[in-house]
Design an enzyme around this catalytic site. Sequence first.
Site, short mmCIF file in Angstrom:
data_model
loop_
_atom_site.label_atom_id
_atom_site.label_comp_id
_atom_site.label_asym_id
_atom_site.label_seq_id
_atom_site.Cartn_x
_atom_site.Cartn_y
_atom_site.Cartn_z
N ASP A 1 33.24 43.59 36.46
CA ASP A 1 32.46 44.50 37.31
C ASP A 1 33.38 45.38 38.15
OD1 ASP A 1 33.17 42.14 38.86
OD2 ASP A 1 31.81 42.87 40.42
N ASP B 1 40.52 48.09 38.96
CA ASP B 1 40.10 46.83 39.55
C ASP B 1 38.74 46.46 38.94
OD1 ASP B 1 39.59 44.63 41.15
OD2 ASP B 1 39.24 45.79 42.97
N GLU C 1 32.44 39.69 40.58
CA GLU C 1 33.51 39.31 41.49
C GLU C 1 33.51 40.18 42.74
OE1 GLU C 1 37.73 39.47 43.11
OE2 GLU C 1 36.39 41.06 42.41
#
Length: 420
Positions: free
Chosen positions: A90, A151, A185
Site C-alpha cells: 500500500d 514507500d 502498513e
Amino acid sequence: MSSFPINSISDFEVVARFMRYVQIDTESDPQSNSFPSTAKQKDLSRLLVEELQQIGVADAHLDAHGYVYATIPSNSDKNVPVICFCSHVDTSPDCSGAQVKPLLHANYQGQDLVLPDDPSVVIRFGEHPDLKNQIGHDVITASGTTLLGADDKAGVAEIMDAARLLMSHPEIKHGTIKILFTPDEEIGKGVNHVDLDKLGADFGYTMDGERAGTIEDETFSADGVQVTIQGVSVHPGFAKGKMVSALKVAAEVIRALPKDRLSPETTSKKEGFVHPNHLQGGVDSAAIDFIIRDHLTANLEKHEAELRAIIDDVIARYPAVTYQFKVNEQYRNMKEVLDQHPQIMEIGLEAISRTGLVPERRSIRGGTDGSRLSFMGLPCPNVFAGGHAFHGKMEWVSRQDMEQAVRTILHIVTIWEERA
C-alpha cells in the site's frame, strides 16, 4: 564466503518491476473498516503472485486478507534458519497514489528536478542532501501530481528481483526463504491478520528503509489516542448561554498543545511527540485523533498524562462538557526484541558491507511492519530500500540504490547459509 560473485550480477529487472508496480493504485484508507482497507491493493498483490509463479515459486498465493505468501526452497544441505523478507504494497493516503507516472532522470548531475505535470513541484538539490550521493545515477521521480510509491514498492520490487535471481542462480547457496507482502502498513494495520505459523520463518528483514547502506533496529513506540468531546447542542437561534460547541472546545484543546516542543515540527532524533492528525465532529460531539510517539516506551504514559492534563484544563472552563480518552496500543520499539538476537543485525550489517557500501545502523522516527512482527515472534529489522521524501510529490529513488538493495538481500541469505 559464497563462491558466487554476487556483486558481479548486472542483469537486474528491479527498475522495470518498480516502474510497473507504482502505476497500480494501492492507496490505503484509514477511515475504512474493511481489511484490506481498499480492495485495489489486491490488484498489485495478484500481479505479484502471478510473477512469482512465473519464475518458479510454486506456492505463491494471495490469501483472503490480502497477504502474499511465498517460499523459495533451500538449496543447502545445512540446517539454515528460515529467513523472511517483507514489504508492504500500500501507499500512504497523505498524497494521491492514483495514475502515477514514473520518470527516470538518467545520469543525474546535481540539477534541480522540475516535475513536468506541476512545474511548481521542484526537487531541489540544496533541499535534499542525499541527492549529493546520486551524481551519475539514474533518479526516478513521479510527474508532480502524485507520490511516487517508493514507500514501499521499491522494497517490493527488490524482493521480487532477488527472488528471480535466486531461482535462476542455484549456485547461490541459501536456506529456505519466505516472502511476505502485506497491505495497510501505512495506516498501522499491516500485520493485523498475518499468520506467522503459516509463514514459518525464524527471523525476518523488512525492506522499507531509506538511504542506501542503512539498517534500522530501533523504532518509535507508538500509541493512538482518541479524545471524544461531548458538547451541548441547542438551536443556534436560541443558543445564548446554553450552547457549548464540542468542535470549538476541540479547537481549544489543539490550540493549548505545546508550541515549542512535543510536536513533530519541533522535535528530532529520539525526541517524542503528541500529534493531532485528525479532527471531525460538530456542535454536539467532536473527536480528535492523536498519535503518541517516543523511542522509550515508558515515556508514552508521560506524554498521554500531559495530554490529559491539557484537556482537563480546557474542559474545566465548560462544566456541561464531558470527554472520553481512549488509548490504543499501536506498536513498540523493536530494539527491545532485536537486542536479544544480535546475529540478525550482525548479518545485515555484513551483507551491506559486502555490497561495497558503508553500513550504517540507525534508529527511525517511525515504525514498520517489523516493529509489530518483532513482538509477535518474528524478530525483524528494517533494511534500506533506497526511497527518499516519502508520502509526498517529491518522493524519489535511484536505480543504483535499488540494485544495491537486491544485492544486500542476496548477501543476507548467503551469510545465513555460511554461518549455519
